[in-house]
Design a protein around this motif. Structure first.
Motif, PDB file in Angstrom:
ATOM      1  N   LYS A  46      45.312 -68.476  76.256  1.00 50.36           N
ATOM      2  CA  LYS A  46      46.535 -68.930  75.619  1.00 50.36           C
ATOM      3  C   LYS A  46      47.730 -68.714  76.552  1.00 50.36           C
ATOM      4  O   LYS A  46      48.560 -69.605  76.735  1.00 50.36           O
ATOM      5  CB  LYS A  46      46.758 -68.181  74.295  1.00 50.36           C
ATOM      6  N   GLU A  71      44.687 -73.096  66.094  1.00 44.91           N
ATOM      7  CA  GLU A  71      43.861 -71.947  65.700  1.00 44.91           C
ATOM      8  C   GLU A  71      43.654 -71.906  64.188  1.00 44.91           C
ATOM      9  O   GLU A  71      42.543 -71.649  63.716  1.00 44.91           O
ATOM     10  CB  GLU A  71      44.518 -70.633  66.142  1.00 44.91           C
ATOM     11  N   PHE A  78      37.926 -71.402  67.658  1.00 47.73           N
ATOM     12  CA  PHE A  78      38.666 -70.434  68.459  1.00 47.73           C
ATOM     13  C   PHE A  78      37.977 -69.073  68.493  1.00 47.73           C
ATOM     14  O   PHE A  78      38.062 -68.376  69.504  1.00 47.73           O
ATOM     15  CB  PHE A  78      40.119 -70.331  67.988  1.00 47.73           C
ATOM     16  N   TYR A  81      35.504 -69.648  71.102  1.00 50.89           N
ATOM     17  CA  TYR A  81      36.200 -69.844  72.380  1.00 50.89           C
ATOM     18  C   TYR A  81      36.627 -68.501  72.967  1.00 50.89           C
ATOM     19  O   TYR A  81      36.399 -68.230  74.141  1.00 50.89           O
ATOM     20  CB  TYR A  81      37.416 -70.751  72.168  1.00 50.89           C
ATOM     21  N   TYR A  82      37.237 -67.648  72.131  1.00 54.85           N
ATOM     22  CA  TYR A  82      37.686 -66.347  72.624  1.00 54.85           C
ATOM     23  C   TYR A  82      36.502 -65.455  73.013  1.00 54.85           C
ATOM     24  O   TYR A  82      36.581 -64.701  73.973  1.00 54.85           O
ATOM     25  CB  TYR A  82      38.574 -65.652  71.597  1.00 54.85           C
TER      26      TYR A  82
END
Length: 96
Positions: A46, A71, A78, A81-82
Motif C-alpha cells: 500500500k 479493501e 486483500f 494479497y497481504y
C-alpha cells in the motif's frame, strides 16, 4: 517497484499550491482504481503504491481512500494479497 505504464495526469505544482482542491469525478476514482490494480499486479505494498501515485500527482489521501474502499469491497482478496506479500518478504529475508 515500477509502474511506468501507469499514467495519471499530474497537476502543475503552482496550480496545486494556489487553487483549492478540485471536485473529484467518477473518472478520477476509476483512473486511480486502475492505477492501484496495476500496482497490485506488481505486488506493491500500500505504501509503495501511494508513494508512486503521489509522484504521479495523485494526493496520498485520495489514493488511500480508493485503496481502503477496494479493501472494504474485497476483504478476501486483500487478506490473501497481504499474506502473499508477507510470505514473499519472509522468503527474501531468508534467501539473503
Amino acid at each position: 517497484m515500477c509502474c511506468s505504464s501507469v499514467y495519471v495526469q499530474p497537476a502543475p505544482a503552482a496550480a496545486k499550491a494556489q487553487q483549492p482542491p478540485a471536485q473529484v469525478t467518477a473518472a478520477d476514482v476509476q483512473q486511480v482504481h486502475a492505477a492501484i490494480e496495476h500496482c497490485l499486479s506488481r505486488h506493491m505494498t500500500k505504501l509503495e503504491a501511494v508513494q508512486l501515485l503521489a509522484r504521479l500527482g495523485v494526493a496520498p489521501k485520495f489514493s488511500l481512500l480508493v485503496w481502503e474502499r477496494l479493501e472494504a469491497e474485497n476483504p478476501e482478496f486483500f487478506q490473501a494479497y497481504y499474506q502473499q506479500l508477507e510470505a514473499t518478504a519472509e522468503f527474501e529475508r531468508f534467501r539473503l
